[in-house]
Design a protein around this motif. Structure first.
Motif, mmCIF file in Angstrom:
data_model
loop_
_atom_site.group_PDB
_atom_site.id
_atom_site.type_symbol
_atom_site.label_atom_id
_atom_site.label_comp_id
_atom_site.label_asym_id
_atom_site.label_seq_id
_atom_site.Cartn_x
_atom_site.Cartn_y
_atom_site.Cartn_z
ATOM 1 N N ILE A 1 110.888 128.708 95.927
ATOM 2 C CA ILE A 1 109.590 128.581 96.151
ATOM 3 C C ILE A 1 109.407 127.472 97.295
ATOM 4 O O ILE A 1 108.586 127.949 98.326
ATOM 5 N N ARG A 2 110.056 126.509 97.267
ATOM 6 C CA ARG A 2 110.085 125.473 98.301
ATOM 7 C C ARG A 2 110.520 126.212 99.659
ATOM 8 O O ARG A 2 109.774 125.626 100.708
ATOM 9 N N ASP A 3 111.534 126.809 99.563
ATOM 10 C CA ASP A 3 112.344 127.267 100.897
ATOM 11 C C ASP A 3 111.497 128.552 101.416
ATOM 12 O O ASP A 3 111.435 128.553 102.753
ATOM 13 N N ASP A 4 111.065 129.550 100.556
ATOM 14 C CA ASP A 4 110.615 130.721 101.127
ATOM 15 C C ASP A 4 109.189 131.196 100.954
ATOM 16 O O ASP A 4 108.661 132.016 101.757
ATOM 17 N N TYR A 5 108.489 130.338 100.281
ATOM 18 C CA TYR A 5 107.282 130.533 99.945
ATOM 19 C C TYR A 5 106.379 129.275 99.971
ATOM 20 O O TYR A 5 105.641 128.465 99.158
ATOM 21 N N PRO A 6 106.346 128.759 101.377
ATOM 22 C CA PRO A 6 105.584 127.386 101.686
ATOM 23 C C PRO A 6 104.270 127.371 101.126
ATOM 24 O O PRO A 6 103.716 126.267 100.895
ATOM 25 N N LEU A 7 103.346 128.258 101.329
ATOM 26 C CA LEU A 7 101.975 128.106 100.742
ATOM 27 C C LEU A 7 101.908 127.909 99.187
ATOM 28 O O LEU A 7 101.042 127.128 98.801
ATOM 29 N N SER A 8 102.580 128.621 98.478
ATOM 30 C CA SER A 8 102.750 128.408 97.260
ATOM 31 C C SER A 8 102.923 127.092 96.776
ATOM 32 O O SER A 8 102.544 126.251 96.103
ATOM 33 N N CYS A 9 104.220 126.346 97.705
ATOM 34 C CA CYS A 9 104.475 125.016 97.529
ATOM 35 C C CYS A 9 103.537 124.066 97.913
ATOM 36 O O CYS A 9 103.076 123.124 97.411
ATOM 37 N N ARG A 10 102.639 124.385 98.930
ATOM 38 C CA ARG A 10 101.652 123.558 99.493
ATOM 39 C C ARG A 10 100.534 123.453 98.637
ATOM 40 O O ARG A 10 99.696 122.588 98.236
ATOM 41 N N TYR A 11 100.056 124.665 98.029
ATOM 42 C CA TYR A 11 99.177 124.850 97.162
ATOM 43 C C TYR A 11 99.271 124.753 95.561
ATOM 44 O O TYR A 11 98.657 125.300 94.671
ATOM 45 N N TYR A 12 100.589 123.961 95.383
ATOM 46 C CA TYR A 12 100.887 124.202 93.915
ATOM 47 C C TYR A 12 99.896 123.663 92.851
ATOM 48 O O TYR A 12 100.171 123.807 91.621
ATOM 49 N N LYS A 13 99.038 123.041 93.350
ATOM 50 C CA LYS A 13 97.925 122.414 92.202
ATOM 51 C C LYS A 13 96.923 123.508 91.845
ATOM 52 O O LYS A 13 96.188 123.192 91.086
ATOM 53 N N ASN A 14 96.790 124.450 92.668
ATOM 54 C CA ASN A 14 95.855 125.240 92.407
ATOM 55 C C ASN A 14 96.558 126.974 92.110
ATOM 56 O O ASN A 14 97.232 127.260 92.944
ATOM 57 N N VAL A 15 96.473 127.401 91.023
ATOM 58 C CA VAL A 15 97.145 128.456 90.543
ATOM 59 C C VAL A 15 96.710 129.632 91.430
ATOM 60 O O VAL A 15 97.533 130.586 91.794
ATOM 61 N N TRP A 16 95.346 129.927 92.217
ATOM 62 C CA TRP A 16 95.012 130.985 93.103
ATOM 63 C C TRP A 16 95.849 130.790 94.242
ATOM 64 O O TRP A 16 96.332 131.755 94.928
#
Length: 218
Positions: free
Chosen positions: A132-147
């Protein structure tokens, strides 16, 4: 002690030992088949791992494993269908060969592939968090918001996590399905607050807001 009584005690002792050994064997090789594993169990385990949203990860992996019933999950603790790569194979790491559905031009076909096998759930979560950290930066950036987290899976460095064109819609449906189990009676209020937060920070595309609102009935 009479020989007959000694004989029966010996047989009884052997039967007890055999039962204990069989129980130990099944507990060691097939724990998920013997004991039900839930999304709440996964959620609690994921809470201790950084860079991922624990609820989002539970939603993602519950979908990928068919509610914890897939072969990759039962045999390899692979909750997200993570495939092997050259480095994994060169290191001699274990793998599972199986088929998986792929979207090719709008048609789902079964393709054979090699998937990573993990010894424990924690080992999977460590590798999953790294991916997640390496390949999905938006998921990592918004990790506090499920959407925002689920949206990031749709917008990775190399494309979506899966080839399924309806992936985000299916993850949204799974989130609404699992939220009561994870969050209890306040689940809808929690998901609504996170939706407002996502709107405020412009995390999603307009069509994604529509998908979520329809699922939440708002």
């Amino acid at each position: 002690m009479p020989m007959k009584e000694l004989f029966y005690q010996t047989v009884y002792f052997r039967n007890v030992m055999t039962a204990l050994l069989l129980a130990a064997f099944f507990l060691s090789v097939a724990p998920r088949q013997l004991f039900a594993f839930s999304s709440a169990d996964f959620y609690r385990a994921a809470l201790s791992h950084k860079s991922i949203n624990a609820f989002g990860a539970a939603v993602h992996c519950a979908h990928e494993t068919g509610n914890w019933k897939s072969r990759l999950w039962l045999e390899g603790n692979n909750g997200a269908g993570i495939k092997t790569n050259k480095r994994w194979l060169l290191l001699g790491m274990p793998s599972i060969e199986t088929t998986s559905p792929e979207d090719e031009g709008g048609k789902m076909v079964m393709r054979r592939a090699s998937f990573r096998k993990y010894r424990t759930l924690d080992a999977f979560l460590m590798d999953y968090s790294r991916k997640i950290r390496d390949d999905y930066p938006l998921s990592c950036r918004y990790y506090k918001n499920v959407w925002g987290y689920l949206d990031g899976l749709y917008k990775g460095r190399n494309g979506k996590w899966a080839t399924d064109r309806a992936y985000f819609t299916k993850l949204t449906a799974k989130a609404v399905q699992l939220a009561p189990e994870i969050y209890g009676p306040e689940w809808k209020a929690i998901l609504k607050r996170q939706l407002l937060n996502a709107k405020g920070f412009r995390m999603l595309s307009p069509w994604q807001f529509t998908v979520i609102e329809e699922r939440l009935g708002i």
